[in-house]
Each structure stands twice: as structure tokens, then as C-alpha cells.
Design a protein around this motif. Structure first.
Motif, PDB file in Angstrom:
ATOM      1  N   ASN A 260       0.835  -1.193   0.000  1.00 28.82           N
ATOM      2  CA  ASN A 260       0.000   0.000   0.000  1.00 28.82           C
ATOM      3  C   ASN A 260       0.871   1.245   0.000  1.00 28.82           C
ATOM      4  O   ASN A 260       1.806   1.349   0.786  1.00 28.82           O
ATOM      5  N   TRP A 261       0.519   2.187  -0.828  1.00 34.48           N
ATOM      6  CA  TRP A 261       1.305   3.410  -0.917  1.00 34.48           C
ATOM      7  C   TRP A 261       1.151   4.268   0.339  1.00 34.48           C
ATOM      8  O   TRP A 261       2.036   5.045   0.673  1.00 34.48           O
ATOM      9  N   ASP A 262       0.018   4.112   1.059  1.00 36.85           N
ATOM     10  CA  ASP A 262      -0.298   5.027   2.163  1.00 36.85           C
ATOM     11  C   ASP A 262      -0.208   4.407   3.547  1.00 36.85           C
ATOM     12  O   ASP A 262      -0.448   5.092   4.536  1.00 36.85           O
TER      13      ASP A 262
ATOM     14  N   ILE B 108       0.896   7.931  -6.175  1.00 35.37           N
ATOM     15  CA  ILE B 108       2.343   7.721  -6.295  1.00 35.37           C
ATOM     16  C   ILE B 108       2.922   8.654  -7.348  1.00 35.37           C
ATOM     17  O   ILE B 108       3.985   9.258  -7.161  1.00 35.37           O
ATOM     18  N   GLY B 109       2.214   8.802  -8.462  1.00 36.24           N
ATOM     19  CA  GLY B 109       2.680   9.698  -9.509  1.00 36.24           C
ATOM     20  C   GLY B 109       2.569  11.164  -9.118  1.00 36.24           C
ATOM     21  O   GLY B 109       3.363  12.001  -9.580  1.00 36.24           O
TER      22      GLY B 109
ATOM     23  N   SER C  93       8.219   7.707   4.734  1.00 40.89           N
ATOM     24  CA  SER C  93       6.891   7.887   4.138  1.00 40.89           C
ATOM     25  C   SER C  93       7.075   8.508   2.754  1.00 40.89           C
ATOM     26  O   SER C  93       6.985   9.727   2.594  1.00 40.89           O
ATOM     27  N   PRO C  94       7.321   7.704   1.728  1.00 41.02           N
ATOM     28  CA  PRO C  94       7.686   8.243   0.421  1.00 41.02           C
ATOM     29  C   PRO C  94       6.592   9.057  -0.264  1.00 41.02           C
ATOM     30  O   PRO C  94       6.886   9.888  -1.119  1.00 41.02           O
ATOM     31  N   PHE C  95       5.331   8.833   0.128  1.00 45.76           N
ATOM     32  CA  PHE C  95       4.231   9.520  -0.546  1.00 45.76           C
ATOM     33  C   PHE C  95       3.372  10.330   0.432  1.00 45.76           C
ATOM     34  O   PHE C  95       2.244  10.702   0.124  1.00 45.76           O
TER      35      PHE C  95
ATOM     36  N   THR D 123      10.008   0.062   3.019  1.00 48.59           N
ATOM     37  CA  THR D 123       9.819   0.977   1.891  1.00 48.59           C
ATOM     38  C   THR D 123      10.816   0.680   0.778  1.00 48.59           C
ATOM     39  O   THR D 123      10.474   0.715  -0.409  1.00 48.59           O
TER      40      THR D 123
ATOM     41  N   PHE E 152       9.080  -0.290  -2.593  1.00 44.27           N
ATOM     42  CA  PHE E 152       9.072   0.777  -3.601  1.00 44.27           C
ATOM     43  C   PHE E 152      10.472   1.202  -4.070  1.00 44.27           C
ATOM     44  O   PHE E 152      10.586   2.149  -4.845  1.00 44.27           O
TER      45      PHE E 152
ATOM     46  N   ALA F 120       2.990  12.337  -6.069  1.00 43.27           N
ATOM     47  CA  ALA F 120       3.813  12.637  -4.893  1.00 43.27           C
ATOM     48  C   ALA F 120       4.960  13.629  -5.168  1.00 43.27           C
ATOM     49  O   ALA F 120       5.157  14.558  -4.385  1.00 43.27           O
TER      50      ALA F 120
ATOM     51  N   LYS G 112      12.689   2.807  -2.509  1.00 49.43           N
ATOM     52  CA  LYS G 112      12.947   4.184  -2.093  1.00 49.43           C
ATOM     53  C   LYS G 112      13.454   4.185  -0.656  1.00 49.43           C
ATOM     54  O   LYS G 112      12.923   3.473   0.192  1.00 49.43           O
TER      55      LYS G 112
END
Length: 447
Positions: free
Chosen positions: A51-53, A274-275, A212-214, A202, A206, A277, A208
Motif C-alpha cells: 500500500n502506498w499510504d 504515487i505519480g 513515508s515516500p508519498f 519501503t 518501492f 507525490a 525508495k
């Protein structure tokens, strides 16, 4: 020796029974309480599901306790972990006893929202555990080496399951720094482990190096809803090719709408959140640079709003469960588990109308706990009882940090503050009827 062994067994039973007391809302419901996001954590351990979040922590953690069979194991373990931290908290302040511990757990579970969050398959109950684990590591004089390691791991778990817990942990550590700086390194261990876990997952998910990348997308939504982004877009869009420029005149007034509307600015972006961010990070930085005072004032207002939102409310509704959690249970669990889920009061829609009294009782309890704690704080200051002083200060600062991390950085919700407000009743209950002998003993140890 026999007496010592029997005492240890009795204490262990008290901790276990205390944990069971906290799951009474789930027992009354006929099933663990659920939230629409629960399905995310159910599916997290499945291959390739990131999950991105949300941190990739809570879902894998709870897998051994449900094993695709039943979610009851998750809430039982949550109750036992909380019970143990309450035991160690009272042990840091006064000699602990099995009977007193059960009475404290009974009172906290009955009078506050703690039991509802223990019974909820979400990482929310760990907000309070962050505060208690750091307090125990920073101020308890009775921890063995093995127990120090264990509580460090529990604290690391508590911090890492939700990004807002990083703020709570940092605030709690300030109390250790002020009142017992020699224990700071011990109290820091959970935060260091949590950061390592967050960065490591992370990188794995991802590629990265970030905690918290996003997260900038959430900040963008909050600043937009507060009215601080539009002027930045108007100023920079003539020279920028931001996706958000097309939304300058129709920005959502609500951060949840900004974030989750399928036709809104986030999900209309070709790359989704994600895009968006990188662009969000740039806009947020410019907003803070050009509008520091309005951003600060909005944060103060949102924090203050969040601080007073103590009610079960959105914790126990059944919104979206049929489209989220029900699908996950049907896919991954047994038909018998799905049937138990379908028969619960929450799913049947007969719970909300019966919890208004619980919410009112919980609100009254935390107000009384806060007022009582003021008196206890003054007494502790006069006695120079730094351990009691630390407990009360850490609870207060933890609540304030939680309100900032959720209200100012996301959006005020009843669930966010209610999940930790129950801590206010703990110091009065732990210190209730503490005798003078205990006071002098603990005071000398604190010194």
C-alpha cells in the motif's frame, strides 16, 4: 521459592485476564470490530500487495494470530499487550498487585474507548501503547534485561504500525529527555527499530529510501482544504506543468474528498497518488515557504479541533464493509468465518444506536481523568516524584502530539483522538489510594 513461583503465576494470570477484559465489545458484537481499512491489513501479507499510504507492518504482524482462520486471535493479543503495558506502568509507579491490576483493567475497559480499539482490527490501539512503552523503558526501575528487550520490540511495533505514531514517540521522548535523560538511550530503542523497519519495508516495496515516500500527498490535501494552496497554484502554474494546475478553481474544501474522490485531483493523475507525490512535495514546500503563518495557524486550529473529538462515532459504523472487509474475508478465510462476520451486530447495523451512552461515558471519564491528573501533577511536583510527573506529562504530551499528527497533518476524525484519549484515566487509577510508604519508596527510587 514456592511462594515466589505462585506469585509469578498469579501475576501472569492477572495480565492475561486483564487482556481478556478488553475484548468485551468484540464479544458483545459477536465478532471483532472492523473498519473499511481492515481489508488492507488482511491482504497485506499476500504476495506483491503493498500500500502506498500504509506501512507494511500491521498486516504481516497480525498474520500469525489469525492464520487465515479467525480474526479473534488478533484482538486477544492486542488486549494482552495492552494489559502487560498497564501492569508495567503501575509497577513503575507503585508496587503492582494482581487484584489491583484487574480492577484497573476493568475500569479502563468499561469507562473508556480503550476496549473498543483493542477489539478493532486496526493499528489504532497501538497509539496509547507508544506512550506506555516509552514511559516504561524510560522510568521503570524493575525491568529485567529480557523484559527491556521485549518492551523495546513491543514499542517498535507500536510506533511502526502507523506513521502518526512517529510524532507521538518523538513527543514522549522529550519527557524522558527532560526528566530522566540517563535513560534516553533505552527509551530511544523502539523509535530506532521502528524507523529501520519502516525504511527497510519501503526499500523492499518501492525501492525508495524513505519513511513515508508519498506522505506529501496527504499534506497537500490538508493544505488545500485549509485554503493555503490555491494562491501558490495561481502564482506558479503559468510556469509549471503541474497536474494540479487544472484544479486551481475547483479544489475540494474537504481533505478526504481531495484524497479519495475517484474523479478528484489525486486519482485522476495518470500515476495516481504515487505519480502525484513528487509534484505534491514541491507544492507543499512552496506553500510552507510562502505562507508560513497561515499554514501554522491552520495546523493549530486543526490540532485544537482534533483534541476535543472524543467519541466512538466512525469507529463502529459499517460503512463500506460489504465492499472491502467482506470481500477479503470471503476470499482468504473459511466460510464459517464469513458467517460469523455476517452475524455480527456491526454488520447487521444494530450497534451504532446502542453506543451513544458508551461515548458519553468515555468523554466524561477522560475529562474527570484530566482534571484529577492536574491535582496529581501538583502533588508530584511538590514531592519531586519525577516518575509520577513523567507519567502524567507523557500522557498529556502524547495526546497533544496525536492531535497534531492526525488533525494538522491529515484531518480531524473522532476515531483518531478517541483511540488515545483513554490514557487520561490511567494515572488517577494507577495512583488511586497510593499509601505514604509506597510514595516514599518510589520517590527514593526516582531520585
Amino acid at each position: 521459592m514456592d511462594f515466589f513461583k505462585s506469585s509469578r503465576v498469579l501475576n501472569l494470570l492477572a495480565v492475561l485476564c486483564g487482556g481478556v477484559l478488553f475484548v468485551w465489545p468484540a464479544l458483545w458484537n459477536g465478532y471483532p470490530l472492523l473498519y473499511s481499512d481492515t481489508h488492507v491489513f488482511i491482504t497485506q501479507p499476500t504476495p506483491g500487495h503493498f500500500n502506498w499510504d500504509k506501512p507494511f507492518i500491521y498486516g504481516p504482524w497480525m498474520l500469525p494470530f489469525h492464520a487465515w482462520q479467525s480474526l479473534w486471535g488478533v484482538v486477544l493479543v492486542q488486549g494482552i499487550l495492552l494489559s502487560q503495558l498497564i501492569w508495567l506502568t503501575q509497577q513503575a509507579v507503585r508496587p503492582a498487585s494482581a487484584v489491583r491490576h484487574l480492577l484497573i483493567c476493568f475500569a479502563v475497559s468499561l469507562l473508556t474507548g480503550a476496549s473498543w480499539f483493542v477489539s478493532l482490527v486496526m493499528p489504532d490501539i497501538f497509539s496509547g501503547m507508544v506512550v506506555l512503552s516509552i514511559f516504561v523503558l524510560g522510568f521503570s526501575t524493575k525491568l529485567s534485561r529480557a523484559m527491556t528487550v521485549w518492551i523495546s520490540l513491543v514499542g517498535a511495533l507500536a510506533i511502526s504500525v502507523h506513521l502518526s505514531h512517529l510524532v507521538i514517540a518523538a513527543a514522549s521522548l522529550l519527557v524522558v529527555l527532560m526528566l530522566k535523560w540517563r535513560r534516553l538511550l533505552y527509551a530511544l530503542i523502539p523509535l530506532v527499530l521502528a524507523l529501520a523497519a519502516l525504511v527497510g519495508t519501503t526499500i523492499y516495496a518501492f525501492n525508495k529510501v524513505a519513511v513515508s515516500p508519498f506522505g506529501s500527498v496527504f499534506m497537500l490535501a490538508r493544505m488545500s482544504a485549509d485554503g493555503n494552496v490555491k494562491s501558490i497554484l495561481e502564482k506558479y502554474c503559468p510556469e509549471k506543468s503541474w497536474h494540479l494546475c487544472a484544479w486551481t478553481e475547483r479544489l475540494a474544501q474537504d481533505s478526504d474528498s481531495f484524497m479519495w474522490d475517484a474523479n478528484g485531483p489525486v486519482w485522476s493523475h495518470p500515476g495516481g497518488p504515487i505519480g502525484l507525490a513528487p509534484e505534491a512535495s514541491e507544492i507543499v514546500a512552496l506553500t510552507v515557504r510562502h505562507r508560513p503563518l497561515p499554514v501554522l495557524w491552520s495546523a493549530i486550529q486543526n490540532t485544537a479541533t482534533q483534541l476535543w473529538m472524543v467519541k466512538l462515532g466512525d469507529t463502529v459504523n459499517s460503512d463500506w464493509l460489504d465492499l472491502t472487509v467482506a470481500k477479503s474475508i470471503e476470499k482468504f478465510f473459511t466460510p464459517a468465518e464469513l458467517e460469523r462476520y455476517n452475524q455480527s451486530r456491526q454488520v447487521q447495523g444494530t450497534m451504532l444506536e446502542r453506543v451513544s451512552f458508551v461515548s458519553a461515558t468515555g468523554a466524561v471519564a477522560v475529562v474527570i481523568g484530566f482534571l484529577w491528573s492536574i491535582n496529581l501533577l501538583l502533588q508530584a511536583w511538590r514531592r519531586r516524584d519525577w516518575t509520577v510527573l513523567a507519567l502524567i506529562m507523557m500522557v498529556w504530551i502524547g495526546l497533544l502530539a496525536n492531535a497534531f499528527a492526525t488533525g494538522a497533518l491529515s484531518k480531524p476524525h473522532y476515531r483518531y483522538q478517541t483511540r488515545i484519549a483513554w490514557l487520561l484515566v490511567l494515572p488517577p487509577l494507577v495512583l488511586l489510594a497510593r499509601n505514604k510508604k509506597s510514595d516514599s519508596t518510589m520517590q527514593s527510587r526516582s531520585a
